[in-house]
Write a protein that holds these residues in place. Sequence first.
Motif, PDB file in Angstrom:
ATOM      1  N   SER A  43       0.828  -1.204   0.000  1.00 21.05           N
ATOM      2  CA  SER A  43       0.000   0.000   0.000  1.00 21.05           C
ATOM      3  C   SER A  43       0.864   1.256   0.000  1.00 21.05           C
ATOM      4  O   SER A  43       2.035   1.236   0.402  1.00 21.05           O
ATOM      5  CB  SER A  43      -0.912   0.001   1.228  1.00 21.05           C
ATOM      6  OG  SER A  43      -1.803  -1.089   1.189  1.00 21.05           O
ATOM      7  N   LYS A  44       0.238   2.351  -0.428  1.00 23.09           N
ATOM      8  CA  LYS A  44       0.924   3.645  -0.498  1.00 23.09           C
ATOM      9  C   LYS A  44      -0.023   4.733  -0.017  1.00 23.09           C
ATOM     10  O   LYS A  44      -1.243   4.573  -0.029  1.00 23.09           O
ATOM     11  CB  LYS A  44       1.339   3.958  -1.938  1.00 23.09           C
ATOM     12  CG  LYS A  44       2.284   2.953  -2.575  1.00 23.09           C
ATOM     13  CD  LYS A  44       2.545   3.331  -4.027  1.00 23.09           C
ATOM     14  CE  LYS A  44       3.458   2.297  -4.690  1.00 23.09           C
ATOM     15  NZ  LYS A  44       3.732   2.646  -6.111  1.00 23.09           N
TER      16      LYS A  44
ATOM     17  N   GLU B  25      -7.298   8.368   7.836  1.00 23.31           N
ATOM     18  CA  GLU B  25      -8.634   8.814   8.233  1.00 23.31           C
ATOM     19  C   GLU B  25      -8.540   9.975   9.215  1.00 23.31           C
ATOM     20  O   GLU B  25      -9.331  10.939   9.133  1.00 23.31           O
ATOM     21  CB  GLU B  25      -9.409   7.652   8.846  1.00 23.31           C
ATOM     22  CG  GLU B  25      -9.735   6.543   7.866  1.00 23.31           C
ATOM     23  CD  GLU B  25     -10.467   5.395   8.524  1.00 23.31           C
ATOM     24  OE1 GLU B  25     -11.043   5.601   9.621  1.00 23.31           O
ATOM     25  OE2 GLU B  25     -10.468   4.285   7.964  1.00 23.31           O
ATOM     26  N   VAL B  26      -7.607   9.896  10.155  1.00 16.67           N
ATOM     27  CA  VAL B  26      -7.434  10.984  11.118  1.00 16.67           C
ATOM     28  C   VAL B  26      -7.033  12.265  10.392  1.00 16.67           C
ATOM     29  O   VAL B  26      -7.608  13.339  10.617  1.00 16.67           O
ATOM     30  CB  VAL B  26      -6.378  10.612  12.177  1.00 16.67           C
ATOM     31  CG1 VAL B  26      -6.061  11.812  13.068  1.00 16.67           C
ATOM     32  CG2 VAL B  26      -6.859   9.440  13.030  1.00 16.67           C
TER      33      VAL B  26
ATOM     34  N   GLY C 242      -8.547  17.750   7.605  1.00 17.26           N
ATOM     35  CA  GLY C 242      -8.425  18.605   6.439  1.00 17.26           C
ATOM     36  C   GLY C 242      -7.413  18.179   5.402  1.00 17.26           C
ATOM     37  O   GLY C 242      -7.257  18.850   4.364  1.00 17.26           O
ATOM     38  N   ALA C 243      -6.708  17.073   5.598  1.00 16.88           N
ATOM     39  CA  ALA C 243      -5.691  16.646   4.643  1.00 16.88           C
ATOM     40  C   ALA C 243      -6.312  16.047   3.388  1.00 16.88           C
ATOM     41  O   ALA C 243      -7.390  15.440   3.428  1.00 16.88           O
ATOM     42  CB  ALA C 243      -4.755  15.633   5.288  1.00 16.88           C
ATOM     43  N   ASP C 244      -5.601  16.186   2.280  1.00 17.13           N
ATOM     44  CA  ASP C 244      -5.949  15.516   1.031  1.00 17.13           C
ATOM     45  C   ASP C 244      -5.029  14.298   0.938  1.00 17.13           C
ATOM     46  O   ASP C 244      -3.920  14.371   0.442  1.00 17.13           O
ATOM     47  CB  ASP C 244      -5.741  16.461  -0.148  1.00 17.13           C
ATOM     48  CG  ASP C 244      -6.115  15.828  -1.503  1.00 17.13           C
ATOM     49  OD1 ASP C 244      -6.346  14.594  -1.537  1.00 17.13           O
ATOM     50  OD2 ASP C 244      -6.170  16.551  -2.497  1.00 17.13           O
ATOM     51  N   ILE C 245      -5.501  13.189   1.483  1.00 17.68           N
ATOM     52  CA  ILE C 245      -4.680  11.972   1.563  1.00 17.68           C
ATOM     53  C   ILE C 245      -5.559  10.771   1.271  1.00 17.68           C
ATOM     54  O   ILE C 245      -6.707  10.707   1.686  1.00 17.68           O
ATOM     55  CB  ILE C 245      -4.022  11.838   2.964  1.00 17.68           C
ATOM     56  CG1 ILE C 245      -3.213  10.518   3.077  1.00 17.68           C
ATOM     57  CG2 ILE C 245      -5.044  11.953   4.089  1.00 17.68           C
ATOM     58  CD1 ILE C 245      -2.425  10.386   4.377  1.00 17.68           C
ATOM     59  N   ARG C 246      -4.987   9.841   0.523  1.00 16.11           N
ATOM     60  CA  ARG C 246      -5.677   8.565   0.301  1.00 16.11           C
ATOM     61  C   ARG C 246      -4.679   7.419   0.347  1.00 16.11           C
ATOM     62  O   ARG C 246      -3.504   7.602   0.087  1.00 16.11           O
ATOM     63  CB  ARG C 246      -6.454   8.565  -1.012  1.00 16.11           C
ATOM     64  CG  ARG C 246      -5.619   8.630  -2.274  1.00 16.11           C
ATOM     65  CD  ARG C 246      -6.535   8.752  -3.486  1.00 16.11           C
ATOM     66  NE  ARG C 246      -5.795   8.566  -4.735  1.00 16.11           N
ATOM     67  CZ  ARG C 246      -5.130   9.529  -5.382  1.00 16.11           C
ATOM     68  NH1 ARG C 246      -5.101  10.764  -4.874  1.00 16.11           N
ATOM     69  NH2 ARG C 246      -4.489   9.265  -6.513  1.00 16.11           N
ATOM     70  N   ARG C 247      -5.190   6.276   0.674  1.00  9.34           N
ATOM     71  CA  ARG C 247      -4.361   5.050   0.761  1.00  9.34           C
ATOM     72  C   ARG C 247      -4.751   4.171  -0.416  1.00  9.34           C
ATOM     73  O   ARG C 247      -5.926   3.895  -0.636  1.00  9.34           O
ATOM     74  CB  ARG C 247      -4.643   4.347   2.085  1.00  9.34           C
ATOM     75  CG  ARG C 247      -3.793   3.120   2.377  1.00  9.34           C
ATOM     76  CD  ARG C 247      -4.209   2.575   3.742  1.00  9.34           C
ATOM     77  NE  ARG C 247      -3.363   1.482   4.174  1.00  9.34           N
ATOM     78  CZ  ARG C 247      -3.564   0.203   3.888  1.00  9.34           C
ATOM     79  NH1 ARG C 247      -4.593  -0.132   3.105  1.00  9.34           N
ATOM     80  NH2 ARG C 247      -2.752  -0.738   4.328  1.00  9.34           N
ATOM     81  N   ILE C 248      -3.743   3.738  -1.181  1.00  7.17           N
ATOM     82  CA  ILE C 248      -4.038   2.880  -2.340  1.00  7.17           C
ATOM     83  C   ILE C 248      -3.233   1.586  -2.235  1.00  7.17           C
ATOM     84  O   ILE C 248      -2.278   1.504  -1.483  1.00  7.17           O
ATOM     85  CB  ILE C 248      -3.713   3.608  -3.668  1.00  7.17           C
ATOM     86  CG1 ILE C 248      -2.220   4.009  -3.730  1.00  7.17           C
ATOM     87  CG2 ILE C 248      -4.596   4.827  -3.828  1.00  7.17           C
ATOM     88  CD1 ILE C 248      -1.808   4.535  -5.087  1.00  7.17           C
TER      89      ILE C 248
END
Length: 417
Positions: A2-3, A405-406, A411-417
């Motif tokens: 994952s990244k 998720e936290v 407010g972060a623009d973050i995703r896990r792929i």
Amino acid sequence: MSKYIINGCNKIEGTLRIRGAKNAILPIMAATILNESISIIHNVPCISDVFVMIRILESIGCKVSYSEDTLIIDSSNVNFNKIDEEYVRKMRSSIIIMGAMIGRLECIEISHPGGCAIGARPIDLHLKALECLNVKIEEHDGVISCCRQYLEGNEIRFERTSVGATENAMLAAVKARGITKIYNAAKEPEIEDLQNFLNAMGAKIKGAGTDYIEIEGVDKLDKVEYSVIPDRIAIGTYMVASAMTGGRLEVEKAIRAHMEPISNVLTNAGCNINYTESGLTLIPPKKIKTIDFLKTSPHPGFPTDMQSQLMSLMTLSDGITIFFETIFENRFMHCKELIKMGADIKLLTDKICMVTGVESLCGGKVKSTDLRGGASLVLAALAAEGETEISDIYHIERGYENLEEVLRSLGADIRRI
């Protein structure tokens, strides 16, 4: 593998509630072996290290259930005395199981942490402490064998401070005959939490949080229900995220005495930090001020587990910071990854580096090298211009619960792929 994909320059702000400390829950889970009964533990973080420890406990005969933030561990039928090498390689800190197991069983076997030999970084203190308590130790083919007829209270004098060795000594001494006196004990909050947990089971321990701990051995421990302290390192990490991105952060249930070694440094960097009855608030600086010199040291000094995160903060400061790492080797592995993002970092020795602040960081492809080093890359990515891809995030997931998720909730623009 994952990244994380992070688009930077969003403010990290809002209200944060962090569950129990990784460095507290693991020795507490090990301690459940000793009461031969039920342990109910609340405020447990959902992190990969907890699941490794669950599998270790199950492998020796414990029954474990985990729901929401509560662990229920039944250690009444521990029936196996060996810890598989697979678990020790996955989680070096699993060595803390040793003290509890030898407190319960006459003979145990455990592989060297990370496959290293005795004398390498540093389990020698753990083994010397157990030998002081009348444990015979042998090494063969990468396996440590510990045997005893009975545990005998004694004086344990650590030549250097070690959190893990202090924990193992405490766990083994709880049921030893007579009095055990530990000198030069580690003083971290997690040591005090372990003492409080053991005492809640009926142990007789005093002094945790100081460099002298005294333990009067008992014959039996009882069923227990307990709640783990908040994770000061996770809280500190999110505080740095807000400081780097200009966000205002409110933290629930932060313990002031635990947080001050971190918050005092952040205050020197320009943050405005106020403690409340329920936690703390952080107001970020308009410009991050340089911390001229930062040296890690045992509690109540600045924690080594926050060194890499503070380095990310100082990459955007208004001057030069010298970092001096005194606790662990290989703590600067993240530097080359930060450099890829535009940081100005020079390694002066294997324990000293120099960070010169830059105007901005830029996104890129980087790799998490270890738990806290990986966290430093997330922090840099949150403040960087453009998109950052962070690989090998399994390191980060060892110590941060639902990090993406936290951060997204803040407010972060973050995703896990």
